[in-house]
Design an enzyme around this catalytic site. Structure first.
Site, mmCIF file in Angstrom:
data_model
loop_
_atom_site.group_PDB
_atom_site.id
_atom_site.type_symbol
_atom_site.label_atom_id
_atom_site.label_comp_id
_atom_site.label_asym_id
_atom_site.label_seq_id
_atom_site.Cartn_x
_atom_site.Cartn_y
_atom_site.Cartn_z
ATOM 1 N N ASP A 1 0.836 -1.194 0.000
ATOM 2 C CA ASP A 1 0.000 0.000 0.000
ATOM 3 C C ASP A 1 0.876 1.252 0.000
ATOM 4 O O ASP A 1 2.040 1.209 0.428
ATOM 5 C CB ASP A 1 -0.903 0.020 1.235
ATOM 6 C CG ASP A 1 -1.952 -1.077 1.206
ATOM 7 O OD1 ASP A 1 -2.320 -1.511 0.097
ATOM 8 O OD2 ASP A 1 -2.408 -1.484 2.290
ATOM 9 N N TYR B 1 6.862 -8.717 7.974
ATOM 10 C CA TYR B 1 6.582 -7.287 8.145
ATOM 11 C C TYR B 1 6.902 -6.831 9.564
ATOM 12 O O TYR B 1 6.757 -7.592 10.522
ATOM 13 C CB TYR B 1 5.099 -6.998 7.895
ATOM 14 C CG TYR B 1 4.591 -7.360 6.534
ATOM 15 C CD1 TYR B 1 4.587 -6.434 5.498
ATOM 16 C CD2 TYR B 1 4.100 -8.637 6.277
ATOM 17 C CE1 TYR B 1 4.094 -6.764 4.240
ATOM 18 C CE2 TYR B 1 3.618 -8.982 5.020
ATOM 19 C CZ TYR B 1 3.622 -8.040 4.005
ATOM 20 O OH TYR B 1 3.149 -8.379 2.768
ATOM 21 N N ASP C 1 -6.572 1.533 8.211
ATOM 22 C CA ASP C 1 -5.259 2.140 8.431
ATOM 23 C C ASP C 1 -5.423 3.621 8.768
ATOM 24 O O ASP C 1 -6.543 4.140 8.836
ATOM 25 C CB ASP C 1 -4.333 1.943 7.224
ATOM 26 C CG ASP C 1 -4.828 2.626 5.947
ATOM 27 O OD1 ASP C 1 -5.635 3.571 6.030
ATOM 28 O OD2 ASP C 1 -4.405 2.202 4.852
ATOM 29 N N ARG D 1 -3.621 -5.146 7.617
ATOM 30 C CA ARG D 1 -4.681 -4.229 8.064
ATOM 31 C C ARG D 1 -5.844 -4.987 8.698
ATOM 32 O O ARG D 1 -6.454 -4.514 9.663
ATOM 33 C CB ARG D 1 -5.193 -3.397 6.881
ATOM 34 C CG ARG D 1 -4.232 -2.296 6.454
ATOM 35 C CD ARG D 1 -4.820 -1.469 5.332
ATOM 36 N NE ARG D 1 -4.843 -2.177 4.067
ATOM 37 C CZ ARG D 1 -5.769 -2.024 3.136
ATOM 38 N NH1 ARG D 1 -6.793 -1.200 3.328
ATOM 39 N NH2 ARG D 1 -5.697 -2.677 1.998
#
Length: 212
Positions: free
Chosen positions: A47, A75, A89, A184
């Site tokens: 993103d 991540y 988010d 997310r």
């Protein structure tokens, strides 16, 4: 990376540290112009909010895309609790805010007790604001128009989901997961489980398969 003798452009794998603000498509578009090639593509969307490793394939190496895309990803993520948003988010519109007393009751140990339920093979509903296609159209395009977007749950595998720190209302986490996992959605669901809501504040991808 190897360059062919012909003028058709290079073949190879390029590991890009994507900056915040660019889409994965933006990165590929810039590299397409830089290398003057049409045969180019990334192997897993990040993103615009996210930074980190974007594996880009050029030329004949694009044949490897299905294999690299299918690999696990790792991540580093910052979750902010106390508010849920429509995009899951920090760029979205806040839908709900937790009572300050409820948020103050959350501790690192409270979070740790819930994390095992998000490890292993889990069923996850992707965010409405995602690139998944619904009847030929991206889900985020429908969501931006105000349409109701209902996405089917999907099975994903979370190999690692550990808290690194927590200083209310935000915590840092490390996550290793299979293709198709939405970080997310993890924070949205974890926030719901804590009863205070939550959204993704920052995300950095550090590994794609064997590449870091």
């Amino acid at each position: 990376m190897a360059r062919r003798k012909s003028n058709s452009g290079p073949d190879g794998l390029l590991l890009v540290d994507k900056p915040k603000g660019l889409t994965s498509f933006d990165v590929v578009a810039r590299l397409r112009r830089l290398f003057a090639t049409r045969r180019i593509g990334h192997t897993g969307t990040l993103d615009p909010l996210a930074t980190g490793l974007l594996a880009v394939l050029l030329g004949r190496a694009t044949r490897l895309a299905p294999y690299i895309t299918a690999t696990d990803k790792t991540y580093l993520a910052r979750f902010e609790f106390g508010a849920s948003t429509d995009t899951y988010d920090a760029q979205g519109t806040v839908l709900n805010r937790a009572d300050p007393a409820d948020l103050a009751a959350i501790s690192g140990h409270t979070i740790d007790r819930l994390l095992p339920s998000f490890r292993g093979e889990i069923s996850q509903i992707p965010p409405a604001y995602s690139a998944i296609k619904v009847q030929g159209e991206r889900a985020y395009a429908r969501a931006r128009r105000g349409d109701t977007v209902e996405l089917a749950p999907r099975s994903v595998v979370v190999h690692r989901f550990d808290r690194l720190s927590y200083q209310a209302p935000a915590g840092d986490f490390i996550i290793s997961c299979s293709k198709g996992t939405y970080i997310r959605s993890l924070v949205h669901d974890l926030g719901a489980g804590l009863g205070v809501g939550g959204h993704l504040a920052d995300l950095r991808r550090t590994q794609v398969g064997q590449f870091s």
